[in-house]
Design a protein around this motif. Structure first.
Motif, short mmCIF file in Angstrom:
data_model
loop_
_atom_site.label_atom_id
_atom_site.label_comp_id
_atom_site.label_asym_id
_atom_site.label_seq_id
_atom_site.Cartn_x
_atom_site.Cartn_y
_atom_site.Cartn_z
N TYR A 103 0.80 -1.22 0.00
CA TYR A 103 0.00 0.00 0.00
C TYR A 103 0.84 1.27 0.00
O TYR A 103 0.42 2.29 -0.53
CB TYR A 103 -0.95 -0.01 1.20
CG TYR A 103 -1.94 -1.15 1.19
CD1 TYR A 103 -2.61 -1.50 0.03
CD2 TYR A 103 -2.21 -1.87 2.35
CE1 TYR A 103 -3.51 -2.54 0.01
CE2 TYR A 103 -3.13 -2.92 2.35
CZ TYR A 103 -3.77 -3.25 1.18
OH TYR A 103 -4.66 -4.29 1.15
N ALA A 104 2.03 1.22 0.59
CA ALA A 104 2.88 2.42 0.63
C ALA A 104 3.33 2.81 -0.77
O ALA A 104 3.20 3.98 -1.18
CB ALA A 104 4.07 2.18 1.54
N LYS A 105 3.86 1.84 -1.53
CA LYS A 105 4.28 2.14 -2.91
C LYS A 105 3.08 2.46 -3.79
O LYS A 105 3.15 3.34 -4.66
CB LYS A 105 5.07 0.96 -3.48
CG LYS A 105 6.47 0.81 -2.92
CD LYS A 105 7.23 -0.30 -3.64
CE LYS A 105 8.65 -0.42 -3.10
NZ LYS A 105 9.38 -1.53 -3.77
N ALA A 106 1.99 1.75 -3.57
CA ALA A 106 0.78 2.02 -4.36
C ALA A 106 0.28 3.43 -4.11
O ALA A 106 -0.12 4.13 -5.05
CB ALA A 106 -0.30 1.00 -4.02
N ALA A 107 0.31 3.87 -2.86
CA ALA A 107 -0.16 5.22 -2.52
C ALA A 107 0.68 6.27 -3.24
O ALA A 107 0.15 7.27 -3.74
CB ALA A 107 -0.10 5.44 -1.02
N GLN A 108 2.00 6.06 -3.33
CA GLN A 108 2.87 7.01 -4.03
C GLN A 108 2.49 7.12 -5.50
O GLN A 108 2.43 8.21 -6.06
CB GLN A 108 4.33 6.58 -3.89
CG GLN A 108 4.88 6.67 -2.47
CD GLN A 108 6.30 6.16 -2.37
OE1 GLN A 108 6.87 5.69 -3.35
NE2 GLN A 108 6.87 6.22 -1.18
N ALA A 109 2.25 5.96 -6.13
CA ALA A 109 1.89 5.96 -7.55
C ALA A 109 0.52 6.59 -7.78
O ALA A 109 0.34 7.43 -8.67
CB ALA A 109 1.92 4.53 -8.09
N PHE A 110 -0.46 6.19 -6.97
CA PHE A 110 -1.81 6.76 -7.12
C PHE A 110 -1.80 8.27 -6.83
O PHE A 110 -2.50 9.03 -7.49
CB PHE A 110 -2.79 6.07 -6.17
CG PHE A 110 -3.28 4.74 -6.67
CD1 PHE A 110 -3.92 4.63 -7.89
CD2 PHE A 110 -3.14 3.59 -5.89
CE1 PHE A 110 -4.40 3.40 -8.34
CE2 PHE A 110 -3.60 2.37 -6.33
CZ PHE A 110 -4.23 2.27 -7.55
N ARG A 111 -1.03 8.67 -5.84
CA ARG A 111 -0.96 10.09 -5.50
C ARG A 111 -0.50 10.93 -6.68
O ARG A 111 -1.03 12.00 -6.95
CB ARG A 111 -0.02 10.30 -4.31
CG ARG A 111 0.12 11.77 -3.88
CD ARG A 111 1.00 11.90 -2.66
NE ARG A 111 2.33 11.35 -2.91
CZ ARG A 111 3.18 11.01 -1.96
NH1 ARG A 111 2.86 11.12 -0.69
NH2 ARG A 111 4.38 10.52 -2.27
N GLN A 112 0.49 10.42 -7.42
CA GLN A 112 0.98 11.15 -8.58
C GLN A 112 -0.11 11.21 -9.66
O GLN A 112 -0.29 12.23 -10.32
CB GLN A 112 2.24 10.48 -9.14
CG GLN A 112 2.94 11.27 -10.22
CD GLN A 112 3.48 12.60 -9.72
OE1 GLN A 112 3.64 12.81 -8.51
NE2 GLN A 112 3.73 13.52 -10.64
N GLY A 113 -0.84 10.10 -9.83
CA GLY A 113 -1.94 10.10 -10.79
C GLY A 113 -3.01 11.11 -10.42
O GLY A 113 -3.51 11.86 -11.27
N VAL A 114 -3.37 11.14 -9.15
CA VAL A 114 -4.38 12.09 -8.66
C VAL A 114 -3.90 13.52 -8.86
O VAL A 114 -4.66 14.39 -9.33
CB VAL A 114 -4.69 11.81 -7.17
CG1 VAL A 114 -5.45 12.99 -6.55
CG2 VAL A 114 -5.49 10.53 -7.03
N TYR A 136 -6.04 5.73 -4.45
CA TYR A 136 -5.32 6.52 -3.47
C TYR A 136 -6.02 6.46 -2.11
O TYR A 136 -5.38 6.28 -1.06
CB TYR A 136 -5.21 7.97 -3.95
CG TYR A 136 -4.30 8.83 -3.11
CD1 TYR A 136 -3.12 8.33 -2.57
CD2 TYR A 136 -4.62 10.16 -2.85
CE1 TYR A 136 -2.28 9.12 -1.80
CE2 TYR A 136 -3.78 10.97 -2.08
CZ TYR A 136 -2.62 10.44 -1.56
OH TYR A 136 -1.79 11.22 -0.79
N GLY A 137 -7.34 6.58 -2.13
CA GLY A 137 -8.10 6.52 -0.88
C GLY A 137 -7.95 5.18 -0.18
O GLY A 137 -7.74 5.12 1.03
N LEU A 138 -8.03 4.09 -0.94
CA LEU A 138 -7.89 2.76 -0.34
C LEU A 138 -6.50 2.55 0.23
O LEU A 138 -6.33 1.97 1.31
CB LEU A 138 -8.20 1.69 -1.38
CG LEU A 138 -9.67 1.59 -1.83
CD1 LEU A 138 -9.79 0.65 -3.03
CD2 LEU A 138 -10.57 1.10 -0.69
N CYS A 139 -5.49 3.03 -0.50
CA CYS A 139 -4.12 2.86 -0.03
C CYS A 139 -3.86 3.67 1.24
O CYS A 139 -3.17 3.21 2.16
CB CYS A 139 -3.13 3.27 -1.12
SG CYS A 139 -3.07 2.10 -2.48
N LEU A 140 -4.39 4.89 1.29
CA LEU A 140 -4.23 5.69 2.51
C LEU A 140 -4.84 4.95 3.71
O LEU A 140 -4.25 4.90 4.79
CB LEU A 140 -4.89 7.05 2.33
CG LEU A 140 -4.16 8.04 1.41
CD1 LEU A 140 -5.01 9.29 1.19
CD2 LEU A 140 -2.81 8.43 2.00
#
Length: 366
Positions: A103-114, A136-140
């Motif tokens: 989830y940490a790496k996923a959040a970084q990638a989704f955050r950039q997309g958002v 991003y919400g799920l990863c957070l």
């Protein structure tokens, strides 16, 4: 590259046209569920497309859908290397990390997309935006930032799609929905404030899970939200919270359900009674609809009900209707045995409609 290779290399336009045609064919295969050929037709042009960021996203998607996560990740990273502001590549890279529960790496990638989508409103379609904000919400939530995660999940659902309950549960978010119940309560309390004191506090998540285990089925979101918010009324007032019907506690619901198992007519039915007239008649959420129904619809059944009737498509729909009734001219407060009671359709205490009869009436508030 040798002279012969250079002279025979197709022009950039020819390569672009070939890549575009390959993408179209791949999408057609994908729509027909043929993931193998959806991938194959793109891989055949990989040498030409290795410097085309958008093509690489499609190739990554084809790899991902065919189960090749490492190859998909390579494509997305290469696309980002070529075009750092490729929001879809960032988002889809996040999807891979999310599937791996990183989830940490996923959040970084989704955050950039958002971030990129927010910086270019209108550039991306609603589904792409939904996927980025949802992820991003799920990863957070998955890394412990649940309040912030719920904020982004709410934003995701503003694009017209709904985040799957199982994904919310996977990252530790509650899927309970009590909004329509709460709206109904407040409408009713504005007319009959004493009923507020009759409600019990909600049950725990563990109590819901134990009930689900006994029944052998998961509660619909709104039923779970109902009992997490309030565990029935206390049976002290003559007038019940369900527009005259008693609001059953979770344990009372289970008691009635257990009793039903011993009655041939109801044996095997997963009808969960949450409202009772205290005379053997109920309103219930059905987890066993017939072919024309759907799970979660609200029915009435019991000793005096010859025909089981669907009175609402869902618990939320029922509470929305209850709210409209409370705010209508069909809602009256009468007196019976020195207590205030709810009358529907008339102010005559001897003629006021029985709840389920009223709900089935053509002249009732819909």
């Amino acid at each position: 590259m040798g002279l012969f290779d250079f002279l025979n290399k197709p022009s950039p336009q020819v390569m672009r046209d070939a890549l575009n045609e390959a993408v179209k064919k791949s999408q057609e295969y994908a729509r027909n569920g043929d993931r193998e050929n959806a991938l194959k037709v793109l891989v055949e042009h990989k040498d030409w497309g290795w410097n085309a960021p958008n093509y690489l996203v499609f190739l990554g998607d084809a790899y991902f859908n065919a189960g090749y996560a490492a190859e998909a990740m390579e494509c997305y990273k290469r696309s980002i290397e070529l075009k750092a502001d490729n929001a879809i590549a960032h988002t889809n890279l996040g999807r891979i990390y999310f599937k791996e529960r990183d989830y940490a790496k996923a959040a970084q990638a989704f955050r950039q997309g958002v971030y990129l989508m927010e910086a270019a409103p209108g550039k991306y379609n609603k589904l792409d935006c939904f996927v980025a904000f949802e992820g991003y919400g799920l990863c957070l939530a998955g890394i412990g930032q649940k309040a912030e995660g719920e904020k982004y999940i709410k934003k995701a659902e503003s694009f017209g799609y709904r985040v799957n309950d199982s994904l919310k549960q996977m990252v530790g978010l509650s899927v309970a929905d009590a909004g329509k119940w709460n709206a109904f309560k407040e409408a009713l309390f504005s007319k009959m404030p004493f009923l507020r004191e009759t409600l019990r506090a909600g049950v725990s998540e563990d109590s819901i899970k134990a009930a689900e285990a006994e029944i052998g089925a998961a509660f619909p979101s709104e039923l779970k939200g109902l009992y997490l918010t309030n565990d029935g009324d206390n049976n002290e007032a003559l007038c019940g919270m369900m527009l005259g019907f008693r609001f059953l506690s979770l344990q009372a619901m289970l008691t009635e359900w257990r009793s039903m198992k011993a009655i041939a007519e109801y044996a095997g039915k997963r009808w969960l009674p949450f409202g009772s007239d205290n005379g053997g008649n109920f309103i219930a959420v059905s987890l066993d609809p017939d072919n024309s129904g759907k799970t979660g619809q609200v029915i009435n059944f019991g000793r005096d009900e010859r025909v089981v009737t669907v009175i609402a498509d869902s618990l939320g729909a029922l509470f929305e209707r209850f709210t409209r009734i409370v705010n209508s001219r069909d809602f009256y407060i009468g007196e019976y045995d020195g207590e205030d009671v709810i009358l529907l359709g008339t102010d005559d205490v001897d003629e006021g409609s029985y709840l389920t009869d009223y709900l089935k009436s053509e002249n009732s508030v819909k």
